[in-house]
Write a protein that holds these residues in place. Structure first.
Motif, PDB file in Angstrom:
ATOM      1  N   ARG A 157       0.834  -1.208   0.000  1.00 13.37           N
ATOM      2  CA  ARG A 157       0.000   0.000   0.000  1.00 13.37           C
ATOM      3  C   ARG A 157       0.866   1.254   0.000  1.00 13.37           C
ATOM      4  N   LEU A 158       1.971   1.213   0.713  1.00  9.69           N
ATOM      5  CA  LEU A 158       2.868   2.370   0.770  1.00  9.69           C
ATOM      6  C   LEU A 158       3.541   2.616  -0.575  1.00  9.69           C
ATOM      7  N   ILE A 159       3.860   1.542  -1.315  1.00 12.24           N
ATOM      8  CA  ILE A 159       4.467   1.711  -2.642  1.00 12.24           C
ATOM      9  C   ILE A 159       3.523   2.477  -3.565  1.00 12.24           C
ATOM     10  N   VAL A 160       2.240   2.142  -3.530  1.00 10.15           N
ATOM     11  CA  VAL A 160       1.264   2.835  -4.383  1.00 10.15           C
ATOM     12  C   VAL A 160       1.160   4.305  -3.970  1.00 10.15           C
ATOM     13  N   LYS A 161       1.122   4.566  -2.674  1.00  4.59           N
ATOM     14  CA  LYS A 161       1.054   5.960  -2.217  1.00  4.59           C
ATOM     15  C   LYS A 161       2.333   6.709  -2.573  1.00  4.59           C
ATOM     16  N   LEU A 162       3.482   6.036  -2.487  1.00  7.17           N
ATOM     17  CA  LEU A 162       4.746   6.672  -2.877  1.00  7.17           C
ATOM     18  C   LEU A 162       4.723   7.033  -4.356  1.00  7.17           C
ATOM     19  N   ALA A 163       4.197   6.155  -5.179  1.00 11.32           N
ATOM     20  CA  ALA A 163       4.095   6.442  -6.610  1.00 11.32           C
ATOM     21  C   ALA A 163       3.215   7.668  -6.847  1.00 11.32           C
ATOM     22  N   LEU A 164       2.134   7.787  -6.104  1.00 12.46           N
ATOM     23  CA  LEU A 164       1.266   8.957  -6.247  1.00 12.46           C
ATOM     24  C   LEU A 164       2.000  10.238  -5.859  1.00 12.46           C
ATOM     25  N   LEU A 165       2.800  10.174  -4.808  1.00 13.36           N
ATOM     26  CA  LEU A 165       3.575  11.345  -4.404  1.00 13.36           C
ATOM     27  C   LEU A 165       4.591  11.725  -5.476  1.00 13.36           C
ATOM     28  N   MET A 166       5.151  10.723  -6.140  1.00  7.64           N
ATOM     29  CA  MET A 166       6.180  10.980  -7.142  1.00  7.64           C
ATOM     30  C   MET A 166       5.618  11.526  -8.456  1.00  7.64           C
ATOM     31  N   THR A 167       4.296  11.612  -8.568  1.00  8.88           N
ATOM     32  CA  THR A 167       3.735  12.239  -9.762  1.00  8.88           C
ATOM     33  C   THR A 167       4.083  13.728  -9.818  1.00  8.88           C
ATOM     34  N   LEU A 168       4.475  14.296  -8.676  1.00  8.14           N
ATOM     35  CA  LEU A 168       4.820  15.722  -8.601  1.00  8.14           C
ATOM     36  C   LEU A 168       3.686  16.589  -9.149  1.00  8.14           C
ATOM     37  N   SER A 169       2.473  16.131  -8.927  1.00  9.11           N
ATOM     38  CA  SER A 169       1.281  16.820  -9.403  1.00  9.11           C
ATOM     39  C   SER A 169       0.519  17.400  -8.221  1.00  9.11           C
ATOM     40  N   ARG A 170       0.246  18.694  -8.269  1.00 13.44           N
ATOM     41  CA  ARG A 170      -0.511  19.318  -7.185  1.00 13.44           C
ATOM     42  C   ARG A 170      -1.895  18.698  -7.043  1.00 13.44           C
ATOM     43  N   THR A 171      -2.514  18.376  -8.171  1.00 10.88           N
ATOM     44  CA  THR A 171      -3.845  17.763  -8.128  1.00 10.88           C
ATOM     45  C   THR A 171      -3.804  16.427  -7.413  1.00 10.88           C
ATOM     46  N   VAL A 172      -2.824  15.613  -7.759  1.00  7.31           N
ATOM     47  CA  VAL A 172      -2.710  14.289  -7.153  1.00  7.31           C
ATOM     48  C   VAL A 172      -2.338  14.403  -5.684  1.00  7.31           C
ATOM     49  N   TRP A 173      -1.426  15.304  -5.357  1.00 10.88           N
ATOM     50  CA  TRP A 173      -1.075  15.518  -3.948  1.00 10.88           C
ATOM     51  C   TRP A 173      -2.315  15.905  -3.141  1.00 10.88           C
ATOM     52  N   ALA A 174      -3.081  16.852  -3.662  1.00 15.74           N
ATOM     53  CA  ALA A 174      -4.291  17.273  -2.958  1.00 15.74           C
ATOM     54  C   ALA A 174      -5.259  16.107  -2.802  1.00 15.74           C
ATOM     55  N   GLY A 175      -5.393  15.282  -3.851  1.00 14.09           N
ATOM     56  CA  GLY A 175      -6.279  14.131  -3.775  1.00 14.09           C
ATOM     57  C   GLY A 175      -5.820  13.114  -2.747  1.00 14.09           C
ATOM     58  N   LEU A 176      -4.499  12.887  -2.668  1.00 11.21           N
ATOM     59  CA  LEU A 176      -3.967  11.928  -1.693  1.00 11.21           C
ATOM     60  C   LEU A 176      -4.154  12.439  -0.270  1.00 11.21           C
ATOM     61  N   ILE A 177      -3.901  13.723  -0.060  1.00 15.62           N
ATOM     62  CA  ILE A 177      -4.106  14.310   1.265  1.00 15.62           C
ATOM     63  C   ILE A 177      -5.586  14.248   1.641  1.00 15.62           C
ATOM     64  N   LEU A 178      -6.467  14.557   0.678  1.00 16.97           N
ATOM     65  CA  LEU A 178      -7.904  14.475   0.944  1.00 16.97           C
ATOM     66  C   LEU A 178      -8.319  13.052   1.277  1.00 16.97           C
ATOM     67  N   SER A 179      -7.749  12.074   0.567  1.00 17.80           N
ATOM     68  CA  SER A 179      -8.073  10.673   0.828  1.00 17.80           C
ATOM     69  C   SER A 179      -7.720  10.282   2.257  1.00 17.80           C
ATOM     70  N   GLU A 180      -6.514  10.652   2.693  1.00 22.43           N
ATOM     71  CA  GLU A 180      -6.097  10.315   4.052  1.00 22.43           C
ATOM     72  C   GLU A 180      -6.914  11.086   5.079  1.00 22.43           C
ATOM     73  N   ALA A 181      -7.236  12.354   4.769  1.00 26.33           N
ATOM     74  CA  ALA A 181      -8.037  13.148   5.700  1.00 26.33           C
ATOM     75  C   ALA A 181      -9.442  12.565   5.853  1.00 26.33           C
ATOM     76  N   LEU A 182     -10.039  12.113   4.736  1.00 25.25           N
ATOM     77  CA  LEU A 182     -11.356  11.493   4.817  1.00 25.25           C
ATOM     78  C   LEU A 182     -11.323  10.243   5.691  1.00 25.25           C
ATOM     79  N   SER A 183     -10.243   9.470   5.580  1.00 25.74           N
ATOM     80  CA  SER A 183     -10.124   8.260   6.400  1.00 25.74           C
ATOM     81  C   SER A 183     -10.070   8.617   7.878  1.00 25.74           C
TER      82      SER A 183
END
Length: 422
Positions: A206-232
């Motif tokens: 699970r951490l590898i997938v999240k690391l890949a999302l962070l490495m997109t260097l995309s503000r949209t994706v970063w915001a989505g990942l932070i929102l996902s964790e915040a919703l949890s």
């Protein structure tokens, strides 16, 4: 046959979504070609052999797509088509996929082994993340990507990734995996990630997938990942209200730590890649504010030829299809939440709740970068919608060399509850 179709689509939509070739500007990928080729055959079986019943929640979901479909038809009849490629992707996303994933595919769940499908699902997401991380590290060292035409890249894009995909972020390029675009990979994976987290029991994967999302260097994706964790975190804390003031914060604390680490990684990556906090606070949102100002001039009904939606999907829908189109698109995006008014059974299923989370994440991401017209965004969206409405296929029991099932206590809710006869 059902398992082969499920396997093929999982591999060539999730793992190799860009594999294929182009006819002019129109990309043809193996996954979409297989969808087009298999659908008439499956539709025939669906109409002649399987029960012509769908749950009321699926019927309501299909009805909520009608306003957008009517406006699309209105625009085509009165104003024509501006771009044939974008017209095809728009019709596919608004018309073809809702019918395919909500009316044609679900009755075949009884022939699909959910356990095997979950293995395909997890491995495809994991391998896509691993390949993306490999390319992310390789490019600064060698100055190029590893490209396999017809598989990891469309043959028409071979050798052109650096020049045409807007992925340069300085020292590092965006993580693109087999999606050839960082934002596209991130948006699509974020939709699937809640279900992946539920199925995958190994934390390091699970951490590898999240690391890949962070490495997109995309503000949209970063915001989505932070929102996902915040919703949890919010959901876990909300679950503690019944025992308040006594709280059991084990999992909520873990999610909060992951959220803080995610934010820390985002800030660290900015500094390491010679960027600054201004990159996150760009007032133009990557030149997207222009899309919002143009939408303010929209008419009430569609007044232009049909074209594709731009990054900010809500305002783009208003621009392309009038203010009624903007409202219809919002209704479509908000429909998963509206379905809870019709049927609350999703709350009793962890997998359907995870699918709902993926749809809600996309609802927010569509306000920044919907990637609506690009393969395979809408295929993922309606696949997740199908799981939200019908649940994951049930497990089957293997007896000798033959598959028997589904296992009674694990029956998919595909055809349970109130139904509508077609």
């Amino acid at each position: 046959m059902a398992m082969f179709i499920a396997w093929f689509l999982m591999v060539f939509l999730v793992l190799f979504p860009k594999g294929g070739f182009k006819i002019g500007p129109l990309p043809l990928t193996w996954g979409y070609l297989f969808l087009a080729g298999s659908t008439p055959f499956l539709l025939l079986i669906r109409l002649l052999v399987l029960p012509l019943r769908i749950p009321m929640r699926a019927f309501v979901a299909l009805c909520l797509t009608l306003p957008m479909q009517i406006l699309l038809l209105y625009a085509v009849v009165f104003y024509g088509i501006s771009s044939f490629g974008f017209f095809i992707s728009t019709v596919t996303g608004f018309v073809v996929f809702p019918i395919l994933f909500l009316a044609i595919y679900p009755p075949f769940f009884q022939y699909v082994d959910g356990v095997r499908l979950s293995h395909y699902f997890r491995w495809c997401i994991l391998l896509a993340a691993v390949w993306g991380i490999f390319l992310f590290i390789l490019h600064p060292i060698t100055g190029k990507f590893v490209e396999i035409p017809f598989l990891t890249v469309n043959a028409g894009d071979y050798g052109e990734l650096e020049n045409t995909k807007h992925i340069n972020r300085g020292l590092f390029f965006k993580l693109i995996s087999t999606y050839n675009n960082g934002n596209l990979y991130g948006v699509c994976t974020l939709m699937l990630m809640p279900m992946y987290d539920l199925w995958e029991d190994k934390r390091w994967r699970r951490l590898i997938v999240k690391l890949a999302l962070l490495m997109t260097l995309s503000r949209t994706v970063w915001a989505g990942l932070i929102l996902s964790e915040a919703l949890s975190v919010v959901v876990l804390l909300a679950g503690q209200l019944e025992t308040f003031p006594r709280l059991y914060l084990g999992k909520a604390t873990q999610r909060a730590v992951v959220l803080l680490v995610t934010i820390g990684f985002v800030l660290a990556s900015l500094l390491f890649n010679s960027s600054s906090i201004a990159f996150l606070l760009d007032p133009t949102f990557g030149n997207r504010t222009g899309e919002i100002s143009i939408a303010a001039q929209a008419t009430f009904l569609p007044s232009t030829a049909v074209d594709g939606l731009q990054e900010v999907a809500y305002t783009s829908a208003a621009q392309k299809f009038g203010f009624t189109g903007g409202a219809a698109f919002f209704l479509l995006m908000f429909s998963p939440i509206l379905l809870l008014l019709v049927d609350t059974s999703a709350w009793r299923s962890p997998m359907r709740r995870a699918a709902l989370k993926g749809l809600v994440l996309y609802m927010f991401l569509a306000a920044v970068d919907a990637a609506f017209n690009f393969i395979p965004t809408m295929a993922f969206y309606w696949f997740v919608y199908m799981i939200y409405v019908f649940g994951w296929p049930a497990a089957h029991r293997l007896i000798g060399s033959r598959m028997e099932g589904p296992v009674p206590e694990e029956l998919s809710p595909a055809l349970t509850g109130a139904t509508v006869t077609a």
